[in-house]
Design a protein around this motif. Sequence first.
Motif, PDB file in Angstrom:
ATOM      1  N   ASP A   8      -0.499   4.658  -4.888  1.00  0.00           N
ATOM      2  CA  ASP A   8      -0.560   5.909  -4.118  1.00  0.00           C
ATOM      3  C   ASP A   8       0.752   6.690  -4.166  1.00  0.00           C
ATOM      4  OD1 ASP A   8       0.922   4.109  -2.714  1.00  0.00           O
ATOM      5  OD2 ASP A   8       0.019   4.534  -0.762  1.00  0.00           O
ATOM      6  N   CYS A   9       1.645   6.345  -5.117  1.00  0.00           N
ATOM      7  CA  CYS A   9       2.964   6.991  -5.153  1.00  0.00           C
ATOM      8  C   CYS A   9       2.999   8.079  -6.234  1.00  0.00           C
ATOM      9  CB  CYS A   9       4.048   5.947  -5.421  1.00  0.00           C
ATOM     10  SG  CYS A   9       5.669   6.687  -5.710  1.00  0.00           S
ATOM     11  N   LEU A  10       3.300   9.311  -5.816  1.00  0.00           N
ATOM     12  CA  LEU A  10       3.343  10.442  -6.750  1.00  0.00           C
ATOM     13  C   LEU A  10       4.324  10.204  -7.894  1.00  0.00           C
ATOM     14  CD1 LEU A  10       2.738  13.389  -7.570  1.00  0.00           C
ATOM     15  CD2 LEU A  10       4.517  14.092  -5.940  1.00  0.00           C
ATOM     16  N   PHE A  11       5.513   9.682  -7.603  1.00  0.00           N
ATOM     17  CA  PHE A  11       6.511   9.539  -8.661  1.00  0.00           C
ATOM     18  C   PHE A  11       6.198   8.361  -9.575  1.00  0.00           C
ATOM     19  CE2 PHE A  11      10.113  12.102  -6.367  1.00  0.00           C
ATOM     20  CZ  PHE A  11       9.342  13.254  -6.514  1.00  0.00           C
ATOM     21  N   LYS A  13       3.207   7.803 -10.453  1.00  0.00           N
ATOM     22  CA  LYS A  13       2.207   8.450 -11.318  1.00  0.00           C
ATOM     23  C   LYS A  13       2.882   9.339 -12.356  1.00  0.00           C
ATOM     24  CE  LYS A  13      -1.574   8.433  -7.977  1.00  0.00           C
ATOM     25  NZ  LYS A  13      -2.315   9.248  -7.019  1.00  0.00           N
ATOM     26  N   ILE A  14       4.013   9.944 -12.007  1.00  0.00           N
ATOM     27  CA  ILE A  14       4.757  10.737 -12.998  1.00  0.00           C
ATOM     28  C   ILE A  14       5.341   9.807 -14.059  1.00  0.00           C
ATOM     29  CG2 ILE A  14       6.881  12.095 -13.289  1.00  0.00           C
ATOM     30  CD1 ILE A  14       6.044  13.725 -10.842  1.00  0.00           C
ATOM     31  N   GLU A  18       0.336   9.769 -15.483  1.00  0.00           N
ATOM     32  CA  GLU A  18      -0.917  10.173 -14.823  1.00  0.00           C
ATOM     33  C   GLU A  18      -0.793  11.578 -14.229  1.00  0.00           C
ATOM     34  OE1 GLU A  18      -2.171   7.108 -12.113  1.00  0.00           O
ATOM     35  OE2 GLU A  18      -3.681   8.410 -11.202  1.00  0.00           O
ATOM     36  N   VAL A  19       0.397  11.910 -13.719  1.00  0.00           N
ATOM     37  CA  VAL A  19       0.680  13.259 -13.214  1.00  0.00           C
ATOM     38  C   VAL A  19       1.715  13.873 -14.154  1.00  0.00           C
ATOM     39  CG1 VAL A  19       1.762  14.557 -11.321  1.00  0.00           C
ATOM     40  CG2 VAL A  19       0.123  12.716 -10.807  1.00  0.00           C
ATOM     41  N   HIS A  51       9.704   1.183  -8.483  1.00  0.00           N
ATOM     42  CA  HIS A  51       9.456   1.773  -7.169  1.00  0.00           C
ATOM     43  C   HIS A  51      10.242   1.070  -6.071  1.00  0.00           C
ATOM     44  CE1 HIS A  51       7.014   3.802  -4.029  1.00  0.00           C
ATOM     45  NE2 HIS A  51       7.358   2.728  -3.354  1.00  0.00           N
ATOM     46  N   VAL A 101       8.975  12.178  -0.345  1.00  0.00           N
ATOM     47  CA  VAL A 101       8.395  11.264  -1.347  1.00  0.00           C
ATOM     48  C   VAL A 101       9.181   9.963  -1.266  1.00  0.00           C
ATOM     49  CG1 VAL A 101       7.925  10.872  -3.796  1.00  0.00           C
ATOM     50  CG2 VAL A 101       7.735  13.197  -2.850  1.00  0.00           C
ATOM     51  N   HIS A 103       9.705   7.298  -3.013  1.00  0.00           N
ATOM     52  CA  HIS A 103      10.111   6.634  -4.258  1.00  0.00           C
ATOM     53  C   HIS A 103      11.494   7.218  -4.515  1.00  0.00           C
ATOM     54  CE1 HIS A 103       9.085   5.321  -8.643  1.00  0.00           C
ATOM     55  NE2 HIS A 103      10.343   5.744  -8.637  1.00  0.00           N
TER      56      HIS A 103
END
Length: 119
Positions: A8-11, A13-14, A18-19, A51, A101, A103
């Motif tokens: 569930d972590c945006l960074f 995923k970067i 994925e993002v 992370h 965020v 992370h």
Amino acid sequence: MAGEAQADCLFCKIVSGEVPADVVRETETTYAFRDINPQAPVHVLVIPKVHYPDAGTLAAAEPQIAADVLRACAEVAAQEKIADTGFRIVLNTGPGAGQTVFHTHAHVLGGRGLEWPPG
Ligand code: AMP
Ligand code: ZN
């Protein structure tokens, strides 16, 4: 577990791709990309690929990677041509300091005058 990618972590995923992100530099342990809401002409985020929620927990668990993040900040500043005019590295820690965020990420800001103390 600390250090492992969080679904569930945006960074995270970067880091995984994925993002999408506007990546400016990558090393074995770090990733650097432009902030989506820049606060200065140059505003790059430098993160460890692993992370950890903030800089202190990263430094306690993985001091070499924390050092890698700082070195990458200086390398990004040189690459973005703000090393000579001066730049700021910001590590917001905790919601009260504006961390949104969780992370670890270092903001590298420059290309304009940076007042001190910050607002
Ligand atoms: P902080 O408030 O210190 O936690 O910083 C988080 C930063 O992440 C903010 O400056 C946001 O503008 C930035 N940000 C949020 N989502 C993205 C994204 N998808 N790509 C790049 N930067 C982002
Ligand atoms: Zn993460």
